[in-house]
Design an enzyme around this catalytic site. Structure first.
Site, mmCIF file in Angstrom:
data_model
loop_
_atom_site.group_PDB
_atom_site.id
_atom_site.type_symbol
_atom_site.label_atom_id
_atom_site.label_comp_id
_atom_site.label_asym_id
_atom_site.label_seq_id
_atom_site.Cartn_x
_atom_site.Cartn_y
_atom_site.Cartn_z
ATOM 1 N N TYR A 11 -10.204 15.205 26.899
ATOM 2 C CA TYR A 11 -10.467 15.366 28.347
ATOM 3 C C TYR A 11 -11.000 14.074 28.956
ATOM 4 O O TYR A 11 -10.503 13.600 29.980
ATOM 5 C CB TYR A 11 -11.467 16.508 28.572
ATOM 6 N N ASN A 31 -4.601 7.249 20.062
ATOM 7 C CA ASN A 31 -4.864 8.657 19.775
ATOM 8 C C ASN A 31 -4.083 9.064 18.524
ATOM 9 O O ASN A 31 -2.999 8.553 18.272
ATOM 10 C CB ASN A 31 -4.434 9.525 20.957
ATOM 11 N N VAL A 75 -8.153 6.074 14.384
ATOM 12 C CA VAL A 75 -9.246 5.101 14.288
ATOM 13 C C VAL A 75 -10.050 5.414 13.034
ATOM 14 O O VAL A 75 -10.394 6.571 12.770
ATOM 15 C CB VAL A 75 -10.154 5.192 15.539
ATOM 16 N N GLU A 162 -15.075 33.614 22.103
ATOM 17 C CA GLU A 162 -13.694 33.508 22.624
ATOM 18 C C GLU A 162 -12.682 33.750 21.505
ATOM 19 O O GLU A 162 -11.655 34.380 21.719
ATOM 20 C CB GLU A 162 -13.490 32.140 23.271
ATOM 21 N N ALA A 305 -16.091 20.460 28.154
ATOM 22 C CA ALA A 305 -14.916 19.833 28.758
ATOM 23 C C ALA A 305 -15.159 19.539 30.228
ATOM 24 O O ALA A 305 -14.646 18.548 30.759
ATOM 25 C CB ALA A 305 -13.709 20.752 28.595
ATOM 26 N N GLN A 306 -15.944 20.387 30.884
ATOM 27 C CA GLN A 306 -16.123 20.124 32.324
ATOM 28 C C GLN A 306 -16.860 18.807 32.544
ATOM 29 O O GLN A 306 -16.501 18.034 33.445
ATOM 30 C CB GLN A 306 -16.771 21.285 33.065
HETATM 31 P P1 FAD Z 1 -11.740 16.099 22.836
HETATM 32 O O1 FAD Z 1 -11.162 16.901 23.915
HETATM 33 O O2 FAD Z 1 -12.122 16.765 21.566
HETATM 34 O O3 FAD Z 1 -10.719 14.924 22.501
HETATM 35 C C1 FAD Z 1 -10.935 13.979 21.498
HETATM 36 C C2 FAD Z 1 -9.611 13.266 21.248
HETATM 37 O O4 FAD Z 1 -9.836 12.199 20.329
HETATM 38 C C3 FAD Z 1 -8.555 14.175 20.618
HETATM 39 O O5 FAD Z 1 -7.305 13.934 21.227
HETATM 40 C C4 FAD Z 1 -8.520 13.722 19.152
HETATM 41 O O6 FAD Z 1 -7.255 13.909 18.535
HETATM 42 C C5 FAD Z 1 -8.846 12.240 19.312
HETATM 43 N N1 FAD Z 1 -9.421 11.660 18.105
HETATM 44 C C6 FAD Z 1 -10.485 12.132 17.398
HETATM 45 N N2 FAD Z 1 -10.735 11.333 16.356
HETATM 46 C C7 FAD Z 1 -9.825 10.333 16.411
HETATM 47 C C8 FAD Z 1 -9.563 9.195 15.595
HETATM 48 N N3 FAD Z 1 -10.314 8.923 14.525
HETATM 49 N N4 FAD Z 1 -8.545 8.374 15.940
HETATM 50 C C9 FAD Z 1 -7.774 8.633 17.025
HETATM 51 N N5 FAD Z 1 -7.966 9.697 17.833
HETATM 52 C C10 FAD Z 1 -8.980 10.531 17.530
HETATM 53 N N6 FAD Z 1 -15.745 23.358 27.370
HETATM 54 C C11 FAD Z 1 -15.729 23.737 28.678
HETATM 55 O O7 FAD Z 1 -16.317 23.044 29.533
HETATM 56 N N7 FAD Z 1 -15.085 24.873 29.078
HETATM 57 C C12 FAD Z 1 -14.421 25.669 28.225
HETATM 58 O O8 FAD Z 1 -13.849 26.695 28.627
HETATM 59 C C13 FAD Z 1 -14.416 25.294 26.841
HETATM 60 N N8 FAD Z 1 -13.754 26.060 25.942
HETATM 61 C C14 FAD Z 1 -13.731 25.674 24.623
HETATM 62 C C15 FAD Z 1 -13.033 26.475 23.717
HETATM 63 C C16 FAD Z 1 -13.003 26.118 22.368
HETATM 64 C C17 FAD Z 1 -12.255 26.980 21.398
HETATM 65 C C18 FAD Z 1 -13.665 24.933 21.922
HETATM 66 C C19 FAD Z 1 -13.609 24.541 20.477
HETATM 67 C C20 FAD Z 1 -14.355 24.139 22.819
HETATM 68 C C21 FAD Z 1 -14.395 24.503 24.184
HETATM 69 N N9 FAD Z 1 -15.088 23.731 25.122
HETATM 70 C C22 FAD Z 1 -15.100 24.103 26.448
HETATM 71 C C23 FAD Z 1 -15.733 22.471 24.706
HETATM 72 C C24 FAD Z 1 -14.751 21.321 25.019
HETATM 73 O O9 FAD Z 1 -13.491 21.596 24.485
HETATM 74 C C25 FAD Z 1 -15.233 19.957 24.506
HETATM 75 O O10 FAD Z 1 -16.512 19.719 25.045
HETATM 76 C C26 FAD Z 1 -14.243 18.885 24.973
HETATM 77 O O11 FAD Z 1 -13.011 19.032 24.320
HETATM 78 C C27 FAD Z 1 -14.780 17.479 24.761
HETATM 79 O O12 FAD Z 1 -13.865 16.577 25.316
HETATM 80 P P2 FAD Z 1 -13.713 15.116 24.723
HETATM 81 O O13 FAD Z 1 -12.815 14.376 25.649
HETATM 82 O O14 FAD Z 1 -15.049 14.541 24.438
HETATM 83 O O15 FAD Z 1 -13.042 15.307 23.300
HETATM 84 P P1 NAD Z 2 -22.815 26.582 19.838
HETATM 85 O O1 NAD Z 2 -23.751 25.647 19.170
HETATM 86 O O2 NAD Z 2 -22.910 26.733 21.288
HETATM 87 O O3 NAD Z 2 -22.938 28.050 19.190
HETATM 88 C C1 NAD Z 2 -23.020 28.212 17.788
HETATM 89 C C2 NAD Z 2 -23.613 29.566 17.469
HETATM 90 O O4 NAD Z 2 -23.658 29.707 16.058
HETATM 91 C C3 NAD Z 2 -25.040 29.723 17.982
HETATM 92 O O5 NAD Z 2 -25.155 30.940 18.687
HETATM 93 C C4 NAD Z 2 -25.871 29.676 16.706
HETATM 94 O O6 NAD Z 2 -27.060 30.477 16.797
HETATM 95 C C5 NAD Z 2 -24.906 30.248 15.677
HETATM 96 N N1 NAD Z 2 -25.242 29.831 14.321
HETATM 97 C C6 NAD Z 2 -25.582 28.580 13.889
HETATM 98 N N2 NAD Z 2 -25.879 28.602 12.568
HETATM 99 C C7 NAD Z 2 -25.685 29.873 12.148
HETATM 100 C C8 NAD Z 2 -25.808 30.511 10.889
HETATM 101 N N3 NAD Z 2 -26.170 29.844 9.785
HETATM 102 N N4 NAD Z 2 -25.519 31.825 10.812
HETATM 103 C C9 NAD Z 2 -25.139 32.532 11.911
HETATM 104 N N5 NAD Z 2 -25.026 31.974 13.128
HETATM 105 C C10 NAD Z 2 -25.285 30.654 13.251
HETATM 106 O O7 NAD Z 2 -21.342 26.098 19.382
HETATM 107 P P2 NAD Z 2 -19.928 26.415 20.045
HETATM 108 O O8 NAD Z 2 -19.835 27.834 20.467
HETATM 109 O O9 NAD Z 2 -18.913 25.891 19.109
HETATM 110 O O10 NAD Z 2 -19.934 25.516 21.361
HETATM 111 C C11 NAD Z 2 -19.969 24.092 21.243
HETATM 112 C C12 NAD Z 2 -19.955 23.453 22.633
HETATM 113 O O11 NAD Z 2 -18.696 23.717 23.249
HETATM 114 C C13 NAD Z 2 -21.025 24.032 23.556
HETATM 115 O O12 NAD Z 2 -21.508 23.008 24.382
HETATM 116 C C14 NAD Z 2 -20.268 25.032 24.391
HETATM 117 O O13 NAD Z 2 -20.822 25.181 25.684
HETATM 118 C C15 NAD Z 2 -18.884 24.406 24.456
HETATM 119 N N6 NAD Z 2 -17.890 25.492 24.582
HETATM 120 C C16 NAD Z 2 -17.688 26.006 25.820
HETATM 121 C C17 NAD Z 2 -16.813 27.056 25.967
HETATM 122 C C18 NAD Z 2 -16.610 27.642 27.348
HETATM 123 O O14 NAD Z 2 -17.161 27.107 28.305
HETATM 124 N N7 NAD Z 2 -15.843 28.725 27.480
HETATM 125 C C19 NAD Z 2 -16.128 27.580 24.866
HETATM 126 C C20 NAD Z 2 -16.369 27.025 23.608
HETATM 127 C C21 NAD Z 2 -17.260 25.980 23.481
#
Ligand code: FAD
Ligand code: NAD
Length: 392
Positions: A11, A31, A75, A162, A305-306
């Site tokens: 992002y 990337n 990288v 989720e 991501a936001q």
């Molecule tokens: P990323 O989006 O993770 O991108 C990193 C990029 O770097 C990737 O393209 C990767 O391939 C590349 N990269 C990594 N290592 C290397 C390397 N060594 N060499 C070359 N390229 C590399 N946040 C929200 O705000 N709203 C949501 O609804 C939300 N939903 C989520 C749902 C899930 C299932 C998960 C797991 C996370 C969610 N998050 C959400 C959190 C959000 O996705 C992350 O905070 C966000 O992706 C971070 O963006 P970024 O640009 O830092 O990294």
């Molecule tokens: P998180 O750290 O937010 O949640 C991890 C959860 O695992 C916590 O509730 C924690 O208490 C639990 N946990 C940790 N150790 C444990 C253990 N040993 N046994 C049982 N439970 C344990 O991690 P996440 O959900 O992957 O989120 C990571 C980041 O990505 C956050 O900043 C989150 O806001 C963001 N994210 C956002 C969205 C969205 O906005 N829809 C979705 C996914 C992730």
């Protein structure tokens, strides 16, 4: 001419790259893959909702100027002294660096967790989860061993919830496909804290818990994962759970390359930046997204991501300004709220402090996806991607 390298097309990296294009600033983006994947939707890919490539955007479709170079490579390390990025395919020299390489799973040193669990870290690992679960259903038909139908999701933060929502929608379809009674499937979401989703209000948590329980998930709070052996989760209180699928959603930390490169990092490995998203250790390096330890009012911003999306243009503009000796702009994050999908139709969350739930919550998450695609590639990308989904 000074060389700008952008590392990582997530992002923050994609938004930085498109903003550099707008600033007419040549750059090289590195990337791992030729596409940008939508991390915020990877739980859908893991839960088999759509085909994996539906969650990607080709980098070549977004970067259009001949001065924008894309290198597909991984990288390995950053030599700040020599100003060189070492990649698997060769070295890349830089004058200015934007680091946006995202996050990895945080295992907190739990014995066996890394080796014996799966996690959603990128599109490939999300697809591995989907394929693994389907294989477990197939194997059950061969040996009738109930463990193949037990799925443990460790952690009930936003990722865990989720994912569980997605699995709740997918499992009944798998049961029909493989002719297995749904009552045989045991989906457990295990959380150490007293409640799921600590970041939303209590009433929304209750809505989420009710919806997921009605769909068949077992939500177990106040229960901690202590150790994982192959196919066995050890919980506090000496309980063990044998499961064919063990998924860890217990937390994240920044890409370890930052710590290895000697940046000042926080306890989750994020590199400290000033208000301009400029490394406090190296003025020609800017860091964004989940890699950045950025603070507002003395509090670290969460890795979302936001914020990563909002940081992208600021990273690009500040590199451009710094190069040309112009004043930089401070980053000000706007928290627009939190939305968690609970499967394909419903969701819960807070938008601008207004609680949303049910179908409206689900729609709000869809709208935020379209808004992001629009920001990234204009109306063309938003329409193309939305059409792909509609045509499936
Ligand atoms: P990323 O989006 O993770 O991108 C990193 C990029 O770097 C990737 O393209 C990767 O391939 C590349 N990269 C990594 N290592 C290397 C390397 N060594 N060499 C070359 N390229 C590399 N946040 C929200 O705000 N709203 C949501 O609804 C939300 N939903 C989520 C749902 C899930 C299932 C998960 C797991 C996370 C969610 N998050 C959400 C959190 C959000 O996705 C992350 O905070 C966000 O992706 C971070 O963006 P970024 O640009 O830092 O990294
Ligand atoms: P998180 O750290 O937010 O949640 C991890 C959860 O695992 C916590 O509730 C924690 O208490 C639990 N946990 C940790 N150790 C444990 C253990 N040993 N046994 C049982 N439970 C344990 O991690 P996440 O959900 O992957 O989120 C990571 C980041 O990505 C956050 O900043 C989150 O806001 C963001 N994210 C956002 C969205 C969205 O906005 N829809 C979705 C996914 C992730």
């Amino acid at each position: 001419m000074a060389k700008i390298l952008v590392l990582g097309a997530g992002y923050a990296g994609m938004m930085a790259a498109t903003s550099l294009e707008r600033n007419n600033e040549p750059f090289t983006l590195i990337n791992k893959h030729p596409y940008h994947y939508l991390t915020t939707l990877l739980h859908e890919a893991a839960g088999g909702r759509k085909e994996p490539m539906q969650y990607t955007v080709k980098i070549a479709d977004v970067l259009r100027k001949p001065t924008s170079e894309f290198v597909q490579d991984e990288v390995v390390s950053i030599d700040r002294e020599k100003k060189v990025v070492h990649c698997k395919g060769g070295d890349q020299a830089y004058d200015y660096l934007i680091i946006t390489m995202g996050w990895i799973s945080e295992y907190f040193g739990i014995p066996g967790m890394k080796e014996n669990s799966m996690s959603i870290q990128n599109l490939d690992t999300a697809v591995e989860i989907r394929n693994h679960i389907e294989r477990e259903f197939q194997t059950y038909l061969e040996d009738n061993d109930d463990r193949h139908l037990r799925i443990v999701v460790g952690g009930a933060g936003l990722t865990g919830i989720e994912l569980v929502g997605e699995l709740c929608d997918w499992i009944p379809k798998l049961c029909i496909q493989y002719n297995i009674p749904k009552s045989k499937v045991d989906l457990q979401n295990i959380e150490a804290m007293p409640s799921i989703l600590p970041m939303v209000s209590e009433s929304l948590r209750e809505v989420a818990a009710r919806a997921l329980t009605e769909k068949g998930a077992r939500l177990r709070t106040n229960t901690k994962l202590m150790k994982v052996d192959p196919g066995v989760v050890h919980l506090d209180g000496d309980e063990t759970v044998e499961a064919g699928t063990i998924i860890w959603t217990g937390g994240v930390r920044a890409n370890p390359i930052l710590t290895e490169a000697g940046f000042t990092v926080d306890r989750r490995g994020r590199a400290k930046v000033n208000e301009f998203l400029q490394s406090v250790d190296d003025s020609n390096i800017f860091i964004g997204g989940d890699c950045a330890w950025a603070e507002e009012d003395g509090r670290p911003l969460p890795p979302t991501a936001q914020f990563a999306t909002q940081m992208g243009p600021v990273l690009a503009n500040n590199v451009t300004s710094f190069m040309h000796g112009q004043p930089m702009q401070p980053f000000q994050g706007h928290n627009l709220g939190t939305l968690a999908s609970l499967g394909s139709e419903i969701g819960v969350g807070q938008m601008m402090s207004i609680p949303v739930k049910g179908v409206i919550g689900g729609l709000a998450k869809e709208v935020s996806k379209i808004k992001y695609l629009w920001q990234l590639g204009g109306v063309r990308l938003a329409v193309d991607k939305t059409n792909e989904v509609v045509h499936l």
